[in-house]
Design a protein around this motif. Structure first.
Motif, mmCIF file in Angstrom:
data_model
loop_
_atom_site.group_PDB
_atom_site.id
_atom_site.type_symbol
_atom_site.label_atom_id
_atom_site.label_comp_id
_atom_site.label_asym_id
_atom_site.label_seq_id
_atom_site.Cartn_x
_atom_site.Cartn_y
_atom_site.Cartn_z
ATOM 1 N N ASN A 1 9.503 28.979 -65.683
ATOM 2 C CA ASN A 1 10.170 29.683 -66.772
ATOM 3 C C ASN A 1 9.170 30.643 -67.422
ATOM 4 O O ASN A 1 8.197 30.196 -68.047
ATOM 5 N N LYS B 1 22.330 33.904 -65.089
ATOM 6 C CA LYS B 1 22.414 32.786 -66.023
ATOM 7 C C LYS B 1 23.527 33.046 -67.026
ATOM 8 O O LYS B 1 23.516 34.044 -67.740
ATOM 9 N N ASP C 1 12.406 32.272 -63.603
ATOM 10 C CA ASP C 1 13.436 32.474 -64.622
ATOM 11 C C ASP C 1 12.876 33.426 -65.674
ATOM 12 O O ASP C 1 11.802 33.174 -66.233
ATOM 13 N N THR C 2 13.581 34.526 -65.938
ATOM 14 C CA THR C 2 13.022 35.521 -66.864
ATOM 15 C C THR C 2 13.138 35.078 -68.322
ATOM 16 O O THR C 2 13.988 34.264 -68.677
ATOM 17 N N GLU C 3 12.288 35.685 -69.131
ATOM 18 C CA GLU C 3 12.301 35.366 -70.564
ATOM 19 C C GLU C 3 13.521 35.989 -71.251
ATOM 20 O O GLU C 3 14.160 35.375 -72.079
ATOM 21 N N ARG D 1 11.340 25.367 -60.569
ATOM 22 C CA ARG D 1 11.647 26.520 -61.432
ATOM 23 C C ARG D 1 10.473 26.777 -62.361
ATOM 24 O O ARG D 1 9.941 25.857 -62.982
ATOM 25 N N CYS E 1 9.280 32.254 -69.972
ATOM 26 C CA CYS E 1 9.177 32.169 -71.440
ATOM 27 C C CYS E 1 7.866 31.496 -71.817
ATOM 28 O O CYS E 1 7.404 31.621 -72.941
ATOM 29 N N SER F 1 18.043 35.736 -67.349
ATOM 30 C CA SER F 1 18.544 35.116 -68.582
ATOM 31 C C SER F 1 19.493 36.064 -69.323
ATOM 32 O O SER F 1 19.325 37.280 -69.286
HETATM 33 K K LIG Z 1 14.120 31.668 -69.441
#
Ligand SMILES: [K+]
Ligand SMILES: Nc1ncnc2c1ncn2[C@@H]1O[C@H](COP(=O)(O)OP(=O)(O)OP(=O)(O)O)[C@@H](O)[C@H]1O
Ligand SMILES: CC(=O)C(=O)O
Ligand SMILES: [Mg+2]
Length: 492
Positions: A133, A328, A165-167, A131, A135, A299
């Motif tokens: 991230n 999420k 995984d989006t911010e 994963r 962020c 997210s």
């Molecule tokens: K995130």
């Protein structure tokens, strides 16, 4: 989808299958003897790492012959052999078919694990999904990680998928002027501000990414950092600066999420109007599509609408792409609209870190149980994430409570477990992964042998008359299996 899974539940997607497998070239392995079956078959590394474990869920227990046959047919059987990845192949050689782990393992990649050798060590240790991230780190940094994972798959026979995984646009801190963390002490006054600070930045100042922050907060509010790992009380507002006194000390990490509480309730003022997918997220999503990631995790999902929108966007942008969208669950809104969100998504994540800041901590376990159960019923893969082995960021052995938590997630039949800080910036990423792996295998064995896994009633899913008949035949076959062998998952 493999034939056997279709045989088990013709009208359903397999219960454990994440819909997409990482691209990789297929290298042929030599013919090997599989100890439990005495059969000689050709093993080829493949994209089926998610499939094979699905089948072990559906296997009757206590009969290795049937079990082996079940697994054989559940694997992708090509013209010349069965397709498994390098890790599964090693497990098969060592322990036979019954050993194959069904609980998948996701590792967040960060500074502690971004090197090629470190990634390889995680792949050998059972990482199924890497994963990244958004962020943290730059796109170039993430691109390098993706390229290394793909190279591992191509050159070394692994089948590690990539999850981006989006911010999200929730309120969070900025970086810490290059520092990896900052320690706060009880009673210290810190300033949270939307102002940009020069370098060197003043002591005890934190940037906030949300312009309306100072207007939204009130003196007396409680400010939770990183899901409550550090807490402050707002003492004063001076223009864009919000002065806060630390009430629960701890470590501040870059980009940590911020949550406000007032008189015992979560505060959502103008920030409630922020879009789930920010403009920066859309650029990251374009990057993910261009890189061909396997999963995009969104997210702070609030409703099914955003998932549908993203799925249309992906379909239009990447014709024929099979990028799976994971919702999420980490906000109060996501819990309110649980069923419609899960229905719209390709899978869900119980993101306990931020969820624990939005609902009282003692409600997180029941929320997890509810989300996992609903995903099982709706046939969507579900990931349990955050703080599974938090103490292993610093220590080489987990606490007993952490092992119990991991066991419970496996017993609930979560499809995947995720490491966050433990693998991204902890001191013992491989050891943490080994704990997840050994606990998963042990609990799966326990439930097979003791027949103590969670019972589950699934709704009828056959929509056509023919589907319903097929489903009934499968259910009846499963019941016969259950009376013969004692334990069969009627669900799949
Ligand atoms: K995130
Ligand atoms: N790409 C990265 N570069 C630097 N540090 C990272 C990176 N990814 C993760 N980390 C570190 O690991 C910690 C835990 O990672 P994690 O993915 O859980 O982030 P998070 O900030 O808690 O956000 P989220 O709520 O999305 O999980 C982060 O707080 C950060 O310190
Ligand atoms: C994983 C994640 O985003 C969380 O637990 O908050
Ligand atoms: Mg989160």
């Amino acid at each position: 989808m493999s034939q056997s899974l279709q045989f088990i539940t013709p009208s359903r997607a397999p219960y454990f299958t994440l819909p997409k497998f990482p691209r990789r070239s297929c290298t042929r392995f030599p013919v090997i003897n599989l100890p439990n079956t005495k059969r000689s078959i050709t093993i080829t590394p493949s994209l089926s790492s998610f499939l094979h474990a699905t089948s072990s869920r559906s296997l009757p227990s206590g009969n290795s012959q049937t079990g082996a046959a079940g697994v054989v047919s559940a694997l992708s059987v090509g013209a010349t052999g069965i397709e498994v990845d390098a890790v599964t192949e090693a497990e098969l050689k060592e322990n036979g078919f019954r050993s194959t782990r069904r609980t998948k393992l996701i590792c967040t990649i960060g500074p502690a694990t971004c090197g090629f050798e470190q990634l390889e060590a995680l792949a050998v240790g059972g990482m199924n999904v890497a994963r990244i991230n958004m962020c943290h780190g730059s796109r170039e940094w993430h691109q390098t990680v993706i390229e290394r994972v793909r190279r591992l798959n191509d050159e070394k026979g692994f089948a590690v998928a990539i999850m981006m995984d989006t911010e999200g646009s929730e309120i969070h801190m900025g970086d810490l002027g290059g520092a990896a963390s900052a320690k706060t002490e009880d009673g210290e006054i810190w300033t949270f501000s939307v102002r940009a600070f020069g370098t060197p930045r003043p002591e005890r100042t934190i940037n906030v990414n949300y312009d309306g922050f100072a207007e939204d907060v009130k003196v007396g509010d409680e400010l939770l950092v990183d899901g409550g790992m550090v807490r402050f009380e707002v003492t004063e507002k001076i223009g864009p600066d919000v002065k806060c006194r630390c009430t629960d000390p701890g470590l501040l990490l870059p980009q940590a999420n911020l949550t406000l509480w007032r008189n015992g309730s979560l505060v959502s003022e103008r920030n409630a109007m922020l879009p789930t997918i920010s403009s920066k997220d859309w650029l990251d999503i374009d990057f993910g599509i261009a890189e061909g990631v396997d999963f995009i995790a969104i997210s702070f999902v609030k409703s099914a609408e955003v998932i549908n929108h993203l799925k249309s966007y992906i379909a239009a942008r990447a014709c024929g792409s099979e990028i799976a969208v994971i919702a999420k669950m980490e906000s109060v809104d996501s819990l309110k609209n649980l069923e419609e969100i899960i229905q719209a998504s390709d899978g869900a994540m119980v993101a306990r870190g931020d969820l624990g800041a939005q609902i009282p901590l003692e409600q997180v376990p029941s929320a997890q149980q509810k989300i996992v159960q609903l995903c099982r019923q709706l046939n969507k893969p579900v990931i349990v994430a955050s703080q599974l082995l938090e103490s292993m960021i610093e220590y080489p052995t987990p606490t007993r409570a952490e092992v119990a938590d991991v066991s419970e997630a496996v017993r609930q039949r979560a499809d995947a477990l995720m490491l966050s800080g433990e693998s991204a910036m902890g001191q013992y990423p491989e050891k943490a992964l080994a704990v997840l792996r050994s606990v998963s295998v042990r609990i799966e064995k326990w439930w097979r042998e003791e027949k103590c896994h969670e019972a589950m009633e699934l709704p009828d899913v056959g929509t056509l008359f023919a589907d319903s008949i097929s489903e009934e035949i499968c259910n009846s076959a499963a019941k016969i299996g259950k009376s013969a062998f004692g334990s069969v998952s009627l669900s799949h």
